[in-house]
Design an enzyme around this catalytic site. Structure first.
Site, PDB file in Angstrom:
ATOM      1  N   ASP A 161     -30.993 -12.233 -27.894  1.00  0.00           N
ATOM      2  CA  ASP A 161     -31.848 -13.117 -27.112  1.00  0.00           C
ATOM      3  C   ASP A 161     -32.444 -14.211 -28.008  1.00  0.00           C
ATOM      4  O   ASP A 161     -32.253 -14.200 -29.226  1.00  0.00           O
ATOM      5  CB  ASP A 161     -32.955 -12.260 -26.471  1.00  0.00           C
ATOM      6  CG  ASP A 161     -33.204 -12.663 -25.034  1.00  0.00           C
ATOM      7  OD1 ASP A 161     -33.034 -13.845 -24.720  1.00  0.00           O
ATOM      8  OD2 ASP A 161     -33.586 -11.794 -24.235  1.00  0.00           O
ATOM      9  N   ASP A 218     -32.543 -16.341 -16.368  1.00  0.00           N
ATOM     10  CA  ASP A 218     -32.349 -14.978 -15.845  1.00  0.00           C
ATOM     11  C   ASP A 218     -32.063 -14.948 -14.347  1.00  0.00           C
ATOM     12  O   ASP A 218     -32.723 -15.631 -13.560  1.00  0.00           O
ATOM     13  CB  ASP A 218     -33.609 -14.139 -16.099  1.00  0.00           C
ATOM     14  CG  ASP A 218     -33.757 -13.821 -17.572  1.00  0.00           C
ATOM     15  OD1 ASP A 218     -32.971 -14.346 -18.385  1.00  0.00           O
ATOM     16  OD2 ASP A 218     -34.663 -13.031 -17.905  1.00  0.00           O
TER      17      ASP A 218
HETATM   18  C1  GLA Z   1     -34.507 -12.506 -21.540  1.00  0.00           C
HETATM   19  C2  GLA Z   1     -33.052 -12.277 -21.154  1.00  0.00           C
HETATM   20  C3  GLA Z   1     -32.951 -11.145 -20.134  1.00  0.00           C
HETATM   21  C4  GLA Z   1     -33.550  -9.866 -20.728  1.00  0.00           C
HETATM   22  C5  GLA Z   1     -34.975 -10.140 -21.191  1.00  0.00           C
HETATM   23  C6  GLA Z   1     -35.543  -8.983 -22.009  1.00  0.00           C
HETATM   24  O1  GLA Z   1     -35.264 -12.972 -20.479  1.00  0.00           O
HETATM   25  O2  GLA Z   1     -32.486 -13.458 -20.646  1.00  0.00           O
HETATM   26  O3  GLA Z   1     -31.624 -10.935 -19.733  1.00  0.00           O
HETATM   27  O4  GLA Z   1     -32.746  -9.427 -21.789  1.00  0.00           O
HETATM   28  O5  GLA Z   1     -35.049 -11.294 -22.025  1.00  0.00           O
HETATM   29  O6  GLA Z   1     -36.873  -9.197 -22.386  1.00  0.00           O
END
Ligand code: GLA
Length: 539
Positions: A161, A218
């Protein structure tokens, strides 16, 4: 007799038997990853028991047998670093550590995935108040963490990430991910599949270090979210291939979308060759969602040996027609999606020549796993709001493509990070073919557009006509297969009448099979490009 032979040679069956021979990327490439991931349903609230139960359920539901083999532990397992820098797991959620969880996953014949951040702090520490994620990222601990995660605990996959690296440290993406991936390659004693999670197409460098990279923020279990991710991926097919994929994020199947939306979500992830990571609770998954996730014919399109992402062949009204070769490049079988993102019914009328299919075409509805009546001439279908029809079509022959859209081009300098306002981009423009153009091409030798699958059945001389958007002080340089560049420095500065594009034609020599055509201008901006067409003039 001679006549008969002549016609035999012209027959679709004979011409398609001349279909492109397997190339390097047609040999078995690693398919998109399939499995389950903890984030969508549980966020940071995970535990060893929970992960093991989901792994067991993956086997019991038959999903493992259908091809889903990864159990990925996302954010939430971090505990603290001790004085040596070694990471410990969360004392309540994973009191016995992660090795025993990875062992459980492996004992089921599955593979295990883990999560970290390219910076110091995880996203969960920022967005989910998970204080254990502070200092848990890879920054400054690359080798130590790689040794622990892959060699001691035995994980096979990592999602990396960018919350800590981007928002807090303002690191540069390519450099940061290169450092991490180099360390993983040096340290890991097993093959590790890497996913880059930067919530936008990060740049063409990603394919050199990761199996997949996220292209969007997301996902949420809502139609608007699914639709916006598909929209982002519509023009990124040139960057997928050779075992590397655009990641449309984890699946929201079984989490409240309507049945039609679930079909579209899964169908589009399949035909666009995204990784398929289930995100729901597998112990309570609705029967219909489970059936959809196990649809063999859809999965086959996703895991197809060519590893291609479908591209937009036609934008009709509010709908999109996407297509890709399956099984064989330039063969007679193609996967087709009629996708309707709108809130009203779409009536598609798709001439078979747009799909490059000749003669009568067999049609199979892949979602319903039903053969439909063969069609000739034009494919006519209604698609409900938010819906898709995913078809496997087989023509009697395959025709040579003549139209190449700018929005299908590979742009080596393209990224979607939004850091600079004047980077090369795919941009909507009414009045262009497909409603899209590419902008900000040129200005340097590196900033060109490339079409590397320009196909000629027999090779020969072609007229190449470029449709471009006229502008001041533009030049266009065209290169075919690394040949002598053709420089056009007298381009129209205005279009005629109501046209938004002007045209220029040059004569080019193509070889039989795939050709590479590049357009740009090392000296100044090239004009924005709409598309180009090819017309064979002689051998
Ligand atoms: C980000 C990623 C998600 C998830 C969260 C975890 O938002 O894009 O897919 O992994 O972090 O905190």
């Amino acid at each position: 007799m001679r006549f008969a032979l002549f016609f035999l040679l012209l027959s679709p069956a004979f011409l398609s038997s001349l279909a492109a021979q397997p190339t390097n990327d047609e040999k078995q490439t690693a398919p998109p990853l399939m499995g389950w991931s903890s984030w969508n349903t549980y966020r940071v609230n995970i535990s060893d028991e929970l992960i093991k139960k989901q792994a067991d359920a993956l086997v019991q539901t038959g999903l493992k047998k259908a091809g889903y083999t990864y159990i990925n532990i996302d954010d939430g397992f971090f505990g603290h670093r001790d004085s040596t820098g070694r990471m410990h797991t969360h004392p309540v959620r994973f009191p016995h550590g992660l090795k025993e969880v990875a062992d459980h996953i492996h004992a089921l014949g599955l593979k295990a995935g883990i999560y970290s951040d390219a910076g110091s702090n995880t996203c969960g520490s920022i967005w989910d108040n998970d204080t254990h994620g502070v200092g848990a990222g890879l920054y400054g601990h690359e080798s130590l963490d790689a040794r622990l995660y892959f060699n001691e605990w035995g994980f096979d996959f990592i999602k990396i990430d960018y919350c800590g690296a981007g928002q807090e440290l303002d690191l540069e993406e390519e450099r940061r991910y290169s450092e991490i991936c180099r360390t993983i390659r040096e340290v890991a004693e097993r093959p590790v599949s890497v996913n880059i999670c930067r919530w936008a197409f990060p740049g063409t460098w990603a394919a050199g270090m990761a199996r997949s990279w996220r292209i969007s923020p997301d996902i949420r279990p809502e139609w608007a979210s699914v639709k916006s991710i598909i929209r982002k991926n519509l023009y990124l097919s040139a960057y997928a291939g050779n075992g590397h994929y655009n990641d449309m994020d984890m699946l929201e199947i079984g989490r409240g979308l309507t049945p039609v939306e679930e079909e579209t979500h899964f169908g589009m992830w399949c035909i666009m060759s995204s990784p398929l990571l289930i995100g729901c609770d597998l112990t309570t998954i609705p029967e219909a969602s489970l059936r959809l996730l196990k649809n063999k014919e859809l999965i086959a399109l996703n895991q197809d040996r060519l590893g291609l992402q479908a591209h937009v062949a036609l934008h009709q009204g509010e709908g999109y027609v996407l297509v890709k070769d399956v099984e064989q490049l330039q063969g007679r079988t193609r996967a087709v999606a009629l996708y309707n993102p709108s809130d009203t019914v779409c009536r598609f009328r798709v001439p078979l020549e747009i799909l490059e299919l000749e003669g009568k075409a067999k049609v199979r509805d892949v979602v319903r796993q039903q053969s439909l009546s063969p069609i000739e001439g034009t494919l006519c279908m209604e698609v409900p709001p938010h819906g898709v029809r995913i078809l496997r079509m087989e023509g009697e022959g395959r025709s040579e493509p003549s139209l190449y859209e700018a929005e299908q081009a590979y742009l080596p300098c393209f990224d979607d990070l939004g850091k600079s306002p004047k980077t090369v981009a795919y941009a909507p423009m009414p009045g262009t073919s497909g409603g899209m153009k590419i902008a900000y091409v040129g200005g340097s030798r590196e900033n060109y557009a490339e079409w590397n699958r320009v196909y000629s059945q027999q090779g020969g001389r072609y007229d190449l006509t470029v449709a471009y958007i006229p502008g001041k002080y533009r030049k266009l340089q065209i290169e075919v297969n690394d040949g002598e560049p053709i420089l056009i420095d007298r381009l129209c500065e205005t279009a005629e009448g109501t046209d938004v594009t002007a045209r220029v034609t040059v004569s080019v020599q193509l070889k039989a099979g795939y050709n590479t055509i590049r357009m740009g201008s090392p000296y100044c901006w090239a004009p924005d490009i709409d598309c180009f067409r090819l017309k064979r003039t002689s051998d």
